[in-house]
Enzyme design. Structure first.
Site: not given
Length: 598
Positions: A310, A314, A528
């Site tokens: 994740e 990002d 995401s």
């Protein structure tokens, strides 16, 4: 190391015992508290959570007491004025001092709560206060908290996780109106990562990368995009799809971008360098990296085998799109596992409130921030959701743009099969219902849905729908009502709240992003991916404004739903199935799959 760790645990245990005994002794010495209590909040425990046993009386809880924000209605008025591009105050963001004055609790509330705490032996220096004084925090043993709140805490269990919570609590009548909420009490939400699956766990071979067709020209947008972007999304692909080829932001105009991460996820700097070498050579040549900020013991071990996918996604895309803009990565410590058979570890507060406490007191928070975490709205108590939402409003008023992933379950669980649907309400009635996500459902943030391919279409996992907690804000009335008017009469009747805040607001590419983990390339997808990508373009827009001496964009939605609406690519293909239904359809104008578009 093991011996040192054991010694530290023993020391902490001894201190906790001394602290508990001191509180207990002081409570015995004080007059009995016979104030009549009034119920403040009662919930039905979310599905799946069962009682494991009674909470140990000496288990420590970090109790957070939220005092009513005295003039939040005025802050909301200011926010909408400075976020309205047609208002003469547009862009006149408030200072931290001005915001604190608007949300500071009334002195009567402060006095009533401090007297209540003092009556239980809690001294002033035991209390930690937020920067605006609207949150009071104190660490106490369960037996004292149970007495103060006239409640009973239990250890609750679900899927190997144990937490200490209650389903109802009360406050003395003379304190009741001076407290907005107390946590951790009824908060069962886990604030999980919002990503779908990593689509390939094998390294992406150079041979596969070289098999490219001729670039694709889209007559609607007038843009030319590499054909490879239909199978792998890179920084170059996003620049081509969203018309930013050749735009280089400045490092010297006060611009900034941030990523907020939780649950022990951290970003590996070596992988970021590998990503830069692969996709942003200028950043690699400059040996660019990010500022790391640990909030409440957030991790940064840099072990390549523990780095989070994740956080890799990002940081690599948000910071790759915006180099050389100043970049910050926030890692907020998560709730440690509570193991009932091993001592009584402190049950820390929800990590999301810890980050909010920190960033609200930060003198210069990033101007564009993306968060790819959230939960089902119904697992978050309404009082908590509304209080957190009001704190997002404070950031918007300071000129910060907040992006949140809209979720990866379509209108609920992402499963069109009615035999496996999980879209059941938590109100004890077990009704089938679409499940909105939070914080995407907060009207003071920008929720980002997902698209795929080029020309773009809505991706099937794109979270979208309507809040059950928040009313539809006026800025989206016209766009959302036009969407509802297109639905056939009775469509999904009873499955969603047509008067609720609608989301997503916007969308972006959300699948097949090429990232690096432990030095190897992977494909990854989910909203995401779309949220940090969108946040990157917001940072580029801020760069263009700051260069001209204009303020940052701040709270985006009033601008997007009015003057800037024409700047979006309207997505009219796709749907987001879930809860045994095909979900909503992407259509002309705003829709509950892709929002206003990309």
């Amino acid at each position: 190391m093991a011996h040192t760790h054991s010694s530290r645990r023993s020391t902490m245990w001894a201190r906790n015992v001394v602290s508990v005994l001191a509180f207990f002794a002081l409570a015995l010495a004080l007059p009995s508290q016979n104030c009549e209590h009034k119920v403040k909040e009662t919930i039905v425990p979310p599905r799946g959570w069962t009682i494991f046993g009674s909470a140990p009386p000496d288990h420590l809880i970090k109790l957070r007491i939220g005092l009513p924000q005295s003039n939040f209605d005025l802050l909301e008025e200011h926010l909408y004025a400075i976020s309205d591009p047609y208002h003469d105050r547009y862009g006149a963001h408030l200072t931290t001092k001005e915001i604190h004055e608007l949300v500071a609790p009334h002195p009567d509330s402060v006095g009533a709560v401090e007297n209540w705490l003092a009556s239980h032996g809690i001294a002033d220096n035991d209390i930690t206060r937020s920067s605006a004084g609207d949150w009071l925090t104190v660490t106490l043993p369960v037996n004292l908290v149970e007495k103060m709140l006239d409640t009973k805490y239990h250890i609750w269990h679900k899927n190997g996780e144990y937490i200490v919570r209650t389903t109802s609590y009360s406050l003395p009548k003379n304190v009741h109106d001076h407290v907005e909420l107390v946590q951790p009490t009824t908060m069962f939400g886990t604030f999980k990562k919002l990503k779908s699956t990593i689509h390939s766990v094998s390294p992406i071979t150079s041979q596969a990368e070289s098999q490219k067709s001729q670039p694709f020209f889209d007559s609607t947008t007038g843009l030319t995009v590499d054909a490879s972007c239909n199978t792998t999304i890179t920084i170059t692909c996003l620049q081509q799809i969203y018309n930013a080829v050749g735009y280089t932001p400045s490092a010297n105009v006060g611009n900034s971008i941030g990523i907020a991460a939780y649950l022990e996820d951290f970003a590996n700097r070596a992988d970021l360098q590998t990503f830069f070498e692969d996709q942003v050579p200028a950043a690699a040549a400059a040996n660019a990296t990010f500022q790391f900020i640990s909030v409440k013991d957030g991790l940064d071990s840099q072990d390549p085998d523990q780095a989070g996918a994740e956080s890799a996604l990002d940081t690599q895309f948000a910071f790759g799109l915006t180099f050389p803009v100043a970049s910050t990565f926030f890692s907020t410590g998560g709730r440690p596992p509570f193991i009932p058979s091993v001592g009584t570890p402190t049950d820390t507060n929800e990590p999301y409130t810890d980050w909010l406490d920190f960033v609200l007191s930060h003198p210069n928070p990033p101007l564009s921030i993306s968060t790819s975490y959230g939960d089902e709205e119904q697992t978050v108590p309404e009082s908590f959701a509304k209080r957190a939402c009001s704190e997002f409003a404070q950031l918007g008023a300071r000129g910060v743009s907040l992006m949140f992933s809209s979720g990866d379950g379509g209108v609920g669980d992402g499963d069109p099969d009615p035999e496996t649907t999980e879209c059941i309400t938590n109100d004890g009635l077990n009704r089938t219902q679409f499940i909105p996500g939070f914080p995407a459902s907060c009207p003071f943030v920008t929720a980002v849905g997902g698209t795929i391919l080029f020309p773009e279409q809505g991706v099937d996992f794109s979270g979208g729908g309507f809040s059950n907690y928040f009313e539809r804000p006026s800025y989206q009335d016209a766009a959302v009502q036009a969407f509802l008017d297109k639905l056939a009469p009775g469509t999904y009747s009873g499955l969603f709240n047509p008067n609720g805040r609608a989301f997503p607001d916007v969308s972006a590419q959300s699948d097949f992003f090429r990232i690096f983990i432990a030095g190897q390339p992977f494909h990854i997808g989910g909203t995401s991916a779309s949220s940090p990508a969108f946040a990157g373009f917001v940072a580029l827009l801020n760069d263009a404004r700051l260069r001209k001496g204009l303020p940052s964009l701040g709270f985006l939605n009033p601008l997007f739903y009015s003057k800037a609406a024409a700047g979006f690519n309207d997505i009219t293909v796709g749907n987001n199935p879930g809860c045994g239904t095909p979900g909503f359809n992407a259509t002309e104008g705003w829709d509950a799959v892709t929002g206003l578009g990309t």
